[in-house]
Design a protein around this motif. Sequence first.
Motif, PDB file in Angstrom:
ATOM      1  N   VAL A 173     123.824  22.804   0.557  1.00 20.09           N
ATOM      2  CA  VAL A 173     122.679  21.982   0.957  1.00 20.09           C
ATOM      3  C   VAL A 173     122.379  20.952  -0.122  1.00 20.09           C
ATOM      4  O   VAL A 173     122.287  21.290  -1.302  1.00 20.09           O
ATOM      5  N   ASP A 174     122.265  19.700   0.294  1.00 24.62           N
ATOM      6  CA  ASP A 174     121.840  18.633  -0.611  1.00 24.62           C
ATOM      7  C   ASP A 174     120.318  18.707  -0.728  1.00 24.62           C
ATOM      8  O   ASP A 174     119.596  18.368   0.211  1.00 24.62           O
ATOM      9  N   LEU A 175     119.832  19.176  -1.891  1.00 20.48           N
ATOM     10  CA  LEU A 175     118.386  19.364  -2.042  1.00 20.48           C
ATOM     11  C   LEU A 175     117.615  18.046  -2.046  1.00 20.48           C
ATOM     12  O   LEU A 175     116.390  18.051  -1.908  1.00 20.48           O
ATOM     13  N   ASN A 176     118.331  16.921  -2.194  1.00 22.66           N
ATOM     14  CA  ASN A 176     117.658  15.626  -2.073  1.00 22.66           C
ATOM     15  C   ASN A 176     117.098  15.429  -0.660  1.00 22.66           C
ATOM     16  O   ASN A 176     116.176  14.634  -0.457  1.00 22.66           O
ATOM     17  N   LEU A 233     122.651  27.785  -0.222  1.00 18.34           N
ATOM     18  CA  LEU A 233     122.094  26.605  -0.871  1.00 18.34           C
ATOM     19  C   LEU A 233     123.150  25.738  -1.531  1.00 18.34           C
ATOM     20  O   LEU A 233     122.931  24.549  -1.766  1.00 18.34           O
ATOM     21  N   LEU A 275     115.370  17.528   0.904  1.00 17.61           N
ATOM     22  CA  LEU A 275     114.000  18.035   0.924  1.00 17.61           C
ATOM     23  C   LEU A 275     113.014  16.989   0.416  1.00 17.61           C
ATOM     24  O   LEU A 275     111.885  16.903   0.905  1.00 17.61           O
TER      25      LEU A 275
END
Length: 307
Positions: A6-9, A3, A11
């Motif tokens: 990973v750019d959680l934006n 994670l 999602l």
Amino acid sequence: MDLRNVDLNLLLAFDMLMTERSVTKAAQRLSIGQSAMSSTLARLRKLFNDPILVREGRTLVATPLAESLAQPVHDLMTGVESVLTRRDQFDPATAERTFTLIANDYLTMTFLQPLIARLSTEAPGVRLRIFPTGDDAPARLRKHEVDLLLMPREAIEERIDFPYQHLYRDRYVVAVDRDHPEVGETITIEQFSTLPYVAAASGHQRSLQEMQLDFLGVPRNIEITVGFGMAPFLLRGTRLITLVHETLAKRFEDAAGIRLLDPPIPRLQPITEIMGWTRRTDTDAGNRWLRRAIVNLAADFGSEATG
């Protein structure tokens, strides 16, 4: 998958793309350019090693993988927003915020008007944007385009899958000119069926009362069809009659010069007004404040609505 890489934006963008099924609309909802949204879609495709959305004709269709991820990602984003807003505080006296609602003219004129009047002194920084109801009203709420939905429970044909609360019930009454030459203290079913009648419409559709009368097989001598908020004002000095919500009729009884009578239709059912919101805003302090204000308003309004 790490994670940290990973750019959680992404999602959030995925959730919006699956909601709108449109790069353009998703970009508008996120307040970014279409090219930026297209680049984000490309990053999502690389992240999941899947096309996510494919074009079929003029529409975009989600892949099986995207469909399987849509609900889990949506639930995740709802949970994140809930965590971030849980400690939120809302002081109506100092808050600067605009709430968007869906409500028809009848509700705005009769039910919401006292709330609107109070906002200027109790919450001067709070603004309301009220949109008219339509077939897409529940869908607009689910897409988070509005904060609250106020409409009759009977007008929502599909299963309600969002939080909601009953506000009040409102019965129908017959309205006639105050000096109607043929109608006394009561009106018969024969008079109701033969006198010239003003039918009520809701936008481009029949209103709930007209659909109910059709279902019950009650004939009418329809001469005029107008929005139900206008119907009481067309009766003065005429033989016209109409069926209208009691709270609306009582509010304008003197101004419109009308009398109100019990309808001669035993099986005519009242409407039940409800207020709906989304799970994403369930714990939002501002949304909770507005919901409480509306519920308190309904408590005062209920005795008037039920006669």
